[in-house]
Design a protein around this motif. Sequence first.
Motif, PDB file in Angstrom:
ATOM      1  N   TYR A  68      52.978  45.717   8.155  1.00 26.61           N
ATOM      2  CA  TYR A  68      53.297  45.466   6.756  1.00 26.61           C
ATOM      3  C   TYR A  68      52.079  44.941   5.992  1.00 26.61           C
ATOM      4  O   TYR A  68      51.260  44.193   6.527  1.00 26.61           O
ATOM      5  N   ASN A 125      57.447  43.463  -1.255  1.00 28.99           N
ATOM      6  CA  ASN A 125      58.149  44.670  -1.713  1.00 28.99           C
ATOM      7  C   ASN A 125      57.860  45.866  -0.820  1.00 28.99           C
ATOM      8  O   ASN A 125      58.655  46.806  -0.758  1.00 28.99           O
ATOM      9  N   ARG A 144      58.009  46.093   2.287  1.00 27.98           N
ATOM     10  CA  ARG A 144      59.001  46.186   3.359  1.00 27.98           C
ATOM     11  C   ARG A 144      60.279  46.892   2.911  1.00 27.98           C
ATOM     12  O   ARG A 144      61.064  47.350   3.753  1.00 27.98           O
ATOM     13  N   GLN A 145      60.483  46.976   1.601  1.00 23.81           N
ATOM     14  CA  GLN A 145      61.699  47.595   1.071  1.00 23.81           C
ATOM     15  C   GLN A 145      61.539  49.094   0.809  1.00 23.81           C
ATOM     16  O   GLN A 145      62.515  49.770   0.474  1.00 23.81           O
ATOM     17  N   ASP A 146      60.320  49.600   0.938  1.00 23.79           N
ATOM     18  CA  ASP A 146      60.054  51.018   0.685  1.00 23.79           C
ATOM     19  C   ASP A 146      59.900  51.724   2.033  1.00 23.79           C
ATOM     20  O   ASP A 146      58.886  51.587   2.712  1.00 23.79           O
ATOM     21  N   ASP A 147      60.931  52.466   2.437  1.00 19.96           N
ATOM     22  CA  ASP A 147      60.915  53.061   3.769  1.00 19.96           C
ATOM     23  C   ASP A 147      59.783  54.066   3.948  1.00 19.96           C
ATOM     24  O   ASP A 147      59.282  54.275   5.056  1.00 19.96           O
ATOM     25  N   ASP A 199      66.753  56.366  -5.857  1.00 16.62           N
ATOM     26  CA  ASP A 199      66.258  55.402  -4.874  1.00 16.62           C
ATOM     27  C   ASP A 199      64.877  54.872  -5.257  1.00 16.62           C
ATOM     28  O   ASP A 199      64.050  54.607  -4.403  1.00 16.62           O
ATOM     29  N   PRO A 249      61.810  52.867  -5.654  1.00 17.73           N
ATOM     30  CA  PRO A 249      61.438  51.638  -4.950  1.00 17.73           C
ATOM     31  C   PRO A 249      60.819  50.616  -5.889  1.00 17.73           C
ATOM     32  O   PRO A 249      60.373  50.943  -6.987  1.00 17.73           O
ATOM     33  N   ALA A 250      60.798  49.377  -5.447  1.00 19.58           N
ATOM     34  CA  ALA A 250      60.078  48.349  -6.186  1.00 19.58           C
ATOM     35  C   ALA A 250      58.581  48.615  -6.067  1.00 19.58           C
ATOM     36  O   ALA A 250      58.093  49.056  -5.030  1.00 19.58           O
TER      37      ALA A 250
END
Length: 377
Positions: free
Chosen positions: A93, A98, A100-103, A321, A323-324
């Motif tokens: 990471y 943020n 970590r929230q974007d696959d 979807d 992402p941030a």
Amino acid sequence: MKRRLDGILERGDGLFDGFFEWLEGQYDPDSGGFYYARSSRDSGEFVPDIESTAQALNIIERCGLAPYLTEDMKKGVVRFFQSRQDPETGYFYDVNPNMRQDDVMVGRALGYSLRALRKFGAEPLYPLPGSSLGDAASSFPDYCQSPEAYGEWLRSISLANSWRGCDRLCNSAPYLAQMEEEKREPFLQQALSYFASIQNPETGLWGEGAPYVQISGTFKLLTFYSKFEVPLPRTEQIYNALLHALRHETASDMCYIRNPISLLSAIHVPMTEEELTEIAEITLDNMARLKRTDGGFSREIDHSPPAPNVAQVKQGEYYPDMPAAVPIGKGEVEGDMNAGTQAVLIRYSLRQFAGLDEQMLPAAKVWLSTRLTSADG
């Protein structure tokens, strides 16, 4: 015609004047990583990130400069990637939470980090996601629990923006690749069957959006097919769609310039010398519009995107979807690492199409000679 093509490629090499000085300026010896752009470093608001560091290494390797890396730099790169691994999940990471929230970013970071470490004879410090060691296996996405769940997940991804949607689809490839072959096969068949059912039979492209958006999405799916050594279907239709876009669409993003070239490299459709000359001229003219005074290249025509994970979304577009944002630069009119690695790939791909050897860029030779002379002195 051959002489004209040689002249076009030679002029293209001139676009890299100052590029390697720019690249050198992105390196951070303290962390061992590379910054995304000049503003990333100069603002004091950002740190080197995983993708930019991996892309810098790709540039160095593709340009024949890897043998000249110092031992300190190699150790620094290993230290950088190992420091980014989370001991609990095994993923790699960046510091911005943020990410970590974007696959898509998480999946890419895993691949980037593993390739970089193994390139220098190093390994991750902790068990990888899906490993049989420790508790890391629990970090596999839920859709990997069964082929049926995977099929449902594939069909749930919106392709209203082909680029983003296909990026998410192919982001599942690293997880499938870590499975044992017998377990992987039903997952793989779910994907290939679904992809075949939604490919446009006339253009060979996937998803919706402007032509370059669809081409970029198709390029993303190419990485899935390539991962599992499956030929990309309907290559003749794809080639015709590429030619039409090159001739009639405006390439306002380095990805719109690079992705057609990468697709051409993969589909192996025969090109006439006239077509190749036209493709090279259009491509390098487009690339010249993204060259910056700092020596690098920008991803976008007006500026470098500050958060590359949302650069696929143009003003006024939306997808479910979204992402941030994960900012890694200020978004100024400047060179950025993403565009730089693509520009280098374009140069070497065009030479390959023309049947020329992988001659080192003249600008790289000049930069290297000054460094070697300096070291000797």
